[in-house]
Scaffold this motif. Structure first.
Motif, PDB file in Angstrom:
ATOM      1  N   CYS A   1       3.395  -7.461 -10.073  1.00 23.54           N
ATOM      2  CA  CYS A   1       2.017  -7.426  -9.577  1.00 23.54           C
ATOM      3  C   CYS A   1       1.037  -7.185 -10.719  1.00 23.54           C
ATOM      4  N   ARG A   2       1.338  -6.218 -11.553  1.00 21.12           N
ATOM      5  CA  ARG A   2       0.428  -5.892 -12.662  1.00 21.12           C
ATOM      6  C   ARG A   2       0.322  -7.049 -13.650  1.00 21.12           C
ATOM      7  N   GLN A   3       1.425  -7.737 -13.910  1.00 23.55           N
ATOM      8  CA  GLN A   3       1.401  -8.885 -14.813  1.00 23.55           C
ATOM      9  C   GLN A   3       0.551 -10.025 -14.258  1.00 23.55           C
ATOM     10  N   MET A   4       0.492 -10.117 -12.929  1.00 23.41           N
ATOM     11  CA  MET A   4      -0.265 -11.186 -12.273  1.00 23.41           C
ATOM     12  C   MET A   4      -1.696 -10.768 -11.932  1.00 23.41           C
ATOM     13  N   GLY A   5      -2.057  -9.534 -12.230  1.00 22.50           N
ATOM     14  CA  GLY A   5      -3.392  -9.059 -11.931  1.00 22.50           C
ATOM     15  C   GLY A   5      -3.600  -8.718 -10.466  1.00 22.50           C
ATOM     16  N   LEU A   6      -2.507  -8.441  -9.761  1.00 25.40           N
ATOM     17  CA  LEU A   6      -2.575  -8.068  -8.347  1.00 25.40           C
ATOM     18  C   LEU A   6      -2.499  -6.553  -8.209  1.00 25.40           C
ATOM     19  N   ASP A   7      -3.145  -6.024  -7.192  1.00 24.64           N
ATOM     20  CA  ASP A   7      -3.069  -4.593  -6.908  1.00 24.64           C
ATOM     21  C   ASP A   7      -1.714  -4.306  -6.264  1.00 24.64           C
ATOM     22  N   PRO A   8      -0.821  -3.597  -6.949  1.00 23.19           N
ATOM     23  CA  PRO A   8       0.521  -3.350  -6.417  1.00 23.19           C
ATOM     24  C   PRO A   8       0.507  -2.650  -5.052  1.00 23.19           C
ATOM     25  N   HIS A   9      -0.421  -1.730  -4.846  1.00 24.58           N
ATOM     26  CA  HIS A   9      -0.462  -0.997  -3.576  1.00 24.58           C
ATOM     27  C   HIS A   9      -0.924  -1.885  -2.425  1.00 24.58           C
ATOM     28  N   PHE A  10      -1.810  -2.832  -2.707  1.00 24.65           N
ATOM     29  CA  PHE A  10      -2.240  -3.797  -1.698  1.00 24.65           C
ATOM     30  C   PHE A  10      -1.064  -4.688  -1.300  1.00 24.65           C
ATOM     31  N   VAL A  11      -0.319  -5.163  -2.298  1.00 20.32           N
ATOM     32  CA  VAL A  11       0.849  -6.017  -2.026  1.00 20.32           C
ATOM     33  C   VAL A  11       1.891  -5.237  -1.235  1.00 20.32           C
ATOM     34  N   LEU A  12       2.154  -3.995  -1.635  1.00 16.42           N
ATOM     35  CA  LEU A  12       3.115  -3.153  -0.930  1.00 16.42           C
ATOM     36  C   LEU A  12       2.708  -2.981   0.538  1.00 16.42           C
ATOM     37  N   LYS A  13       1.429  -2.753   0.777  1.00 11.23           N
ATOM     38  CA  LYS A  13       0.923  -2.597   2.144  1.00 11.23           C
ATOM     39  C   LYS A  13       1.155  -3.870   2.948  1.00 11.23           C
ATOM     40  N   GLN A  14       0.907  -5.035   2.343  1.00 14.60           N
ATOM     41  CA  GLN A  14       1.138  -6.305   3.038  1.00 14.60           C
ATOM     42  C   GLN A  14       2.610  -6.477   3.389  1.00 14.60           C
ATOM     43  N   LEU A  15       3.491  -6.144   2.471  1.00 21.58           N
ATOM     44  CA  LEU A  15       4.928  -6.279   2.727  1.00 21.58           C
ATOM     45  C   LEU A  15       5.351  -5.357   3.866  1.00 21.58           C
ATOM     46  N   HIS A  16       4.883  -4.124   3.851  1.00 19.63           N
ATOM     47  CA  HIS A  16       5.232  -3.176   4.920  1.00 19.63           C
ATOM     48  C   HIS A  16       4.700  -3.646   6.266  1.00 19.63           C
ATOM     49  N   GLU A  17       3.512  -4.250   6.286  1.00 20.86           N
ATOM     50  CA  GLU A  17       2.950  -4.758   7.546  1.00 20.86           C
ATOM     51  C   GLU A  17       3.808  -5.878   8.122  1.00 20.86           C
ATOM     52  N   VAL A  18       4.290  -6.768   7.265  1.00 21.08           N
ATOM     53  CA  VAL A  18       5.146  -7.874   7.714  1.00 21.08           C
ATOM     54  C   VAL A  18       6.463  -7.328   8.259  1.00 21.08           C
ATOM     55  N   ILE A  19       7.043  -6.364   7.560  1.00 22.60           N
ATOM     56  CA  ILE A  19       8.307  -5.780   7.995  1.00 22.60           C
ATOM     57  C   ILE A  19       8.131  -5.075   9.326  1.00 22.60           C
ATOM     58  N   GLU A  20       7.051  -4.318   9.454  1.00 24.69           N
ATOM     59  CA  GLU A  20       6.788  -3.595  10.690  1.00 24.69           C
ATOM     60  C   GLU A  20       6.576  -4.559  11.857  1.00 24.69           C
ATOM     61  N   ALA A  21       5.818  -5.622  11.626  1.00 22.40           N
ATOM     62  CA  ALA A  21       5.568  -6.624  12.671  1.00 22.40           C
ATOM     63  C   ALA A  21       6.861  -7.306  13.083  1.00 22.40           C
ATOM     64  N   ASP A  22       7.697  -7.614  12.096  1.00 19.39           N
ATOM     65  CA  ASP A  22       8.960  -8.289  12.380  1.00 19.39           C
ATOM     66  C   ASP A  22       9.912  -7.385  13.140  1.00 19.39           C
ATOM     67  N   SER A  23       9.903  -6.103  12.854  1.00 19.55           N
ATOM     68  CA  SER A  23      10.826  -5.184  13.526  1.00 19.55           C
ATOM     69  C   SER A  23      10.420  -4.973  14.988  1.00 19.55           C
TER      70      SER A  23
END
Length: 79
Positions: free
Chosen positions: A53-75
């Motif tokens: 994320c840092r190498q790509m200029g992305l906010d790691p915490h924002f990406v982490l939040k998105q991943l957790h939201e997808v996992i939670e929705a899928d579960s």
């Protein structure tokens, strides 16, 4: 420091920013769409989500939040 599960909350994943992108895809294939939409290479040669994320200029915490939201929705589908 591991604080363990929060009472009343379902454990989504043990993966965090220090986990490799490959680990995320293996443990939670449902996150592939998020990673692709952000342009994150899913192989990333074993590099951590935080590093990529840092190498790509992305906010790691924002990406982490998105991943957790997808996992939670899928579960919730199985319930």
């Amino acid at each position: 420091m591991n604080r363990g599960p929060v009472p009343g909350k379902k454990m989504m994943t043990s993966l965090e920013l220090e986990s490799s992108v490959v680990e995320w895809v293996i443990e939670h294939p449902e996150v592939q769409g998020v990673l692709e939409s952000l342009g994150i290479d899913q192989s990333c040669q074993g590099k951590s989500l935080d590093y990529v994320c840092r190498q790509m200029g992305l906010d790691p915490h924002f990406v982490l939040k998105q991943l957790h939201e997808v996992i939670e929705a899928d579960s919730g589908v199985d319930e």
